[in-house]
Design an enzyme around this catalytic site. Structure first.
Site, PDB file in Angstrom:
ATOM      1  N   GLY A 154     -36.839   7.246 -50.563  1.00  0.00           N
ATOM      2  CA  GLY A 154     -35.684   8.063 -50.849  1.00  0.00           C
ATOM      3  C   GLY A 154     -34.634   7.366 -51.690  1.00  0.00           C
ATOM      4  O   GLY A 154     -34.936   6.487 -52.502  1.00  0.00           O
ATOM      5  N   CYS A 155     -33.379   7.725 -51.463  1.00  0.00           N
ATOM      6  CA  CYS A 155     -32.297   7.363 -52.368  1.00  0.00           C
ATOM      7  C   CYS A 155     -32.023   5.865 -52.438  1.00  0.00           C
ATOM      8  O   CYS A 155     -31.554   5.374 -53.460  1.00  0.00           O
ATOM      9  CB  CYS A 155     -31.022   8.110 -51.965  1.00  0.00           C
ATOM     10  SG  CYS A 155     -31.162   9.919 -52.109  1.00  0.00           S
ATOM     11  N   TYR A 156     -32.267   5.119 -51.366  1.00  0.00           N
ATOM     12  CA  TYR A 156     -31.967   3.688 -51.412  1.00  0.00           C
ATOM     13  C   TYR A 156     -33.113   2.860 -51.983  1.00  0.00           C
ATOM     14  O   TYR A 156     -33.054   1.624 -52.004  1.00  0.00           O
ATOM     15  CB  TYR A 156     -31.552   3.144 -50.042  1.00  0.00           C
ATOM     16  CG  TYR A 156     -32.467   3.424 -48.880  1.00  0.00           C
ATOM     17  CD1 TYR A 156     -33.765   2.928 -48.843  1.00  0.00           C
ATOM     18  CD2 TYR A 156     -32.019   4.161 -47.785  1.00  0.00           C
ATOM     19  CE1 TYR A 156     -34.594   3.171 -47.766  1.00  0.00           C
ATOM     20  CE2 TYR A 156     -32.841   4.414 -46.698  1.00  0.00           C
ATOM     21  CZ  TYR A 156     -34.125   3.922 -46.690  1.00  0.00           C
ATOM     22  OH  TYR A 156     -34.948   4.160 -45.618  1.00  0.00           O
ATOM     23  N   ALA A 157     -34.183   3.501 -52.459  1.00  0.00           N
ATOM     24  CA  ALA A 157     -35.335   2.759 -52.977  1.00  0.00           C
ATOM     25  C   ALA A 157     -34.983   1.921 -54.201  1.00  0.00           C
ATOM     26  O   ALA A 157     -35.655   0.924 -54.476  1.00  0.00           O
ATOM     27  CB  ALA A 157     -36.472   3.711 -53.303  1.00  0.00           C
TER      28      ALA A 157
END
Length: 353
Positions: A146-149
């Site tokens: 998700g977004c923190y990848a």
């Protein structure tokens, strides 16, 4: 130990702006009693444009007649077929933008992050082959985080360079969020879908001084929060659940002295520059308020949100691209992103002297 430096970030988005078309589509589905709330939330979302690889033959919206979402909802297989065709193309456009800024020859490692599709051979292999990288290039595919990848990808590149000082690491993030439109009348998923668009970014990380030094990483999973952000694979694509409690949980965590001290490294938050994942206006507002940041501290993040929406893992890279193009007054900073878990991932940053 050799430091690792982020030298440049290339970015790419598709040509089809679908934000207003989505709002019009959603307004025909939302329940009458919640229609005013949806309209208010759309107006204050801080988003002007979101881009999609999907279009009709005449360039219209994917919800128009003849578009990908006209008629019955496409199955997951159809959506993954588009991902397999379009994600590498968009990623290569970002690499081309990067190559216009720095020399991308001699790549030894490729780190790719993506959570909006699956294909095998992997997108990392497809990108490597199309770039003509050596068969010996070491690859890492970071999927479904998700977004923190983006932080995980940069952290991995940092570890590689610190262990192999001559490494030249190409980091790629590519997301096609628009492949996962869901047919629903419920306001919460419609507001979640309102945030997301397509985009790709590419960055070069090496041990040669320049750009931004990637400093100490940090990670934290907030307790009792795993239900707040969910990304569920269904027969009609991936269904996003983004709970309205997310900004409050983030604000509460950042207000905690111990957590805030970990994020800032003990420095005064107002003295740092900030590269915060543009997950939504309410999330940026929560971060700014919890850390008592001055007006304009999150301008790069808000600018990315306005121009592109939330592109999942690619978003933070777009923020870093803006900071590299227009360096802030502060030399030290923080990269910070949130995602499923509910978890936070980050890195200390420092502009090279």
């Amino acid at each position: 130990m050799v430091p690792a430096y982020l030298h440049a970030v290339g970015t790419a988005v598709p040509r089809n702006d679908v934000h207003q078309a989505f709002i019009g589509w959603a307004q025909t589905r939302v329940q009458p009693r919640t229609a005013p709330l949806f309209a208010r939330m759309a107006a204050r979302a801080g988003i002007a444009h979101r881009w999609s690889v999907l279009a009709t033959d005449d360039g219209g919206s994917p919800v128009d007649p003849g578009g990908f979402y006209a008629g019955a909802a496409p199955g997951t297989a159809a959506r993954m077929a588009v991902y397999a065709a379009e994600a590498p193309t968009l990623a290569l456009a970002a690499v081309a933008d990067l190559a216009g800024q720095v020399d991308v020859n001699g790549i030894t490692h490729l780190v790719v992050a993506s959570c909006t599709g699956f294909v095998a051979p992997g997108i990392d292999q497809i990108i490597a082959a199309r770039l003509g990288l050596a068969p010996s290039v070491e690859r890492l595919l970071i999927g479904f985080m998700g977004c923190y990848a983006a932080v995980v990808a940069l952290r991995s590149a940092r570890h590689i360079v610190r262990s192999e000082p001559q490494a030249r690491v190409l980091v790629v993030t590519v997301e096609l969020s628009s492949l996962h439109l869901q047919e629903t009348a419920a306001i919460e998923p419609l507001l979640a879908m309102l945030q997301f668009g397509d985009g790709a970014a590419a960055a070069l990380v090496t041990g040669e001084a320049g750009g931004i030094e990637l400093g100490q990483p940090f990670a934290a999973t907030l307790p009792d929060s795993d239900a707040l952000i969910r990304w569920t694979i269904t027969d009609t694509g991936f269904a996003m659940h983004l709970d309205g409690a997310v900004p409050g949980r983030i604000a509460g965590a950042l207000a905690d002295a111990g957590f805030a001290g970990t994020v800032t490294g003990g420095a005064d938050a107002a003295d740092l520059f900030w590269a915060v994942h543009a997950g939504g206006r309410s999330i940026l507002d929560a971060v700014q308020a919890a850390l008592a940041l001055p007006e304009g501290a999150l301008a790069p993040s808000r600018g990315v949100l306005a121009d592109n929406g939330n592109m999942s893992s690619a978003t933070l890279m777009f923020v870093l691209a803006r900071l590299l193009a227009d360096p802030p007054a502060a030399r030290d900073g923080v990269a910070l992103a949130f995602g499923p878990g509910l978890a936070a991932e980050g890195l200390a940053l420092r502009f090279a002297a």
